[in-house]
Design an enzyme around this catalytic site. Sequence first.
Site, PDB file in Angstrom:
ATOM      1  N   SER A  69       0.823  -1.204   0.000  1.00 28.81           N
ATOM      2  CA  SER A  69       0.000   0.000   0.000  1.00 28.81           C
ATOM      3  C   SER A  69       0.872   1.275   0.000  1.00 28.81           C
ATOM      4  O   SER A  69       1.834   1.356  -0.765  1.00 28.81           O
ATOM      5  CB  SER A  69      -0.964  -0.073   1.202  1.00 28.81           C
ATOM      6  OG  SER A  69      -2.086   0.718   1.000  1.00 28.81           O
ATOM      7  N   ASP A 204      -8.321  -6.543  -5.300  1.00 32.32           N
ATOM      8  CA  ASP A 204      -8.121  -5.498  -4.286  1.00 32.32           C
ATOM      9  C   ASP A 204      -9.122  -4.367  -4.526  1.00 32.32           C
ATOM     10  O   ASP A 204      -9.183  -3.815  -5.622  1.00 32.32           O
ATOM     11  CB  ASP A 204      -6.674  -4.981  -4.421  1.00 32.32           C
ATOM     12  CG  ASP A 204      -6.305  -3.993  -3.332  1.00 32.32           C
ATOM     13  OD1 ASP A 204      -7.204  -3.515  -2.612  1.00 32.32           O
ATOM     14  OD2 ASP A 204      -5.103  -3.689  -3.207  1.00 32.32           O
ATOM     15  N   HIS A 234      -7.280  -6.282  -0.052  1.00 30.93           N
ATOM     16  CA  HIS A 234      -6.102  -5.411   0.064  1.00 30.93           C
ATOM     17  C   HIS A 234      -5.118  -5.962   1.107  1.00 30.93           C
ATOM     18  O   HIS A 234      -3.916  -5.887   0.920  1.00 30.93           O
ATOM     19  CB  HIS A 234      -6.557  -3.994   0.428  1.00 30.93           C
ATOM     20  CG  HIS A 234      -5.453  -2.974   0.382  1.00 30.93           C
ATOM     21  ND1 HIS A 234      -4.712  -2.732  -0.765  1.00 30.93           N
ATOM     22  CD2 HIS A 234      -4.952  -2.133   1.328  1.00 30.93           C
ATOM     23  CE1 HIS A 234      -3.814  -1.788  -0.509  1.00 30.93           C
ATOM     24  NE2 HIS A 234      -3.927  -1.421   0.754  1.00 30.93           N
TER      25      HIS A 234
END
Length: 259
Positions: A69, A204, A234
């Site tokens: 991320s 995701d 995610h």
Amino acid sequence: MNHGAWCWYRAVTLLRLAGHRATALDMAGCGVHPARVDEVLTFEDYSRPLLDALDALPPGEKVVLVAHSHGGYSVALAVERFPEKVAAAVFVTASMPAVGRAMAATSDELLAYVGDDFFMDSQDFEQRNPNISGRPFIFGPEFMAQKVYNMSPPEDLNLGLMLIRPANSFTTNNSKAVVMRDENLLTAGRYGSARRVYVTVEDDHAIPVGFQHRMIAESPAVEVEGIAAGGADHMVMISRAEELAELLVRIAGGVDMVQ
Ligand SMILES: *[C@@H]1O[C@H](CO)[C@@H](O)[C@H](O)[C@H]1NC(C)=O
Ligand SMILES: *[C@@H]1O[C@H](CO)[C@@H](O)[C@H](O)[C@H]1NC(C)=O
């Protein structure tokens, strides 16, 4: 964003069981790191635990860095600073900035790609330190449930809701966003020459796969691996810990790992 080393608890366990030295790091002000959000002035300060870990490696030792991320920016900065210590940088559904552009350009593009209202009940806080770019931000419970942990066990969603902390993204376009807005930060000879692997996560909902592919297209020479749809969200280090750990072991091929 907002998460700490703790979210790697499953994957780190599996990597250690597989015989690797795996370490998950809290960026400054995240997880159990002692700094308050308004004490972390710059993106470099935020990434300092990773920069310090690389700086402290014995000469000649190399690691595999694994980013997830927003952590993609910290890993990019670390590779740029210490390319000789990085055997590979693995971007697991992470932001992957491109050589020759400011890192925040990738973040601007992601925000434009997902559009307004994407972050649902996530919140901005008042900026209590005028020397920090932008405002602290935290994911909301609905956003966490629907777009971040949507395929993860409910216990892990609840753990996440208890442990996330507000953080600055340091991307707001102003004179204080020096690191994130520096167009000359990432160079072809250092970050651009490191072995980089992108791990796509097809389903995701937080960094859509279309955007993952767009980042890959902007960085030629990046190797691409994938976690197929079905069960992965995610938080792939939670929802697909075994598959991710196996993939990381294969990518590392025997080298030690730092996340
Ligand atoms: C912001 O920076 C200025 C100039 O360095 C300094 O005088 C001031 O104390 C800082 N404010 C905070 C809240 O840290
Ligand atoms: C950032 O702000 C400066 C000055 O206001 C402007 O010239 C520049 O185009 C902005 N960059 C982005 C990416 O918005």
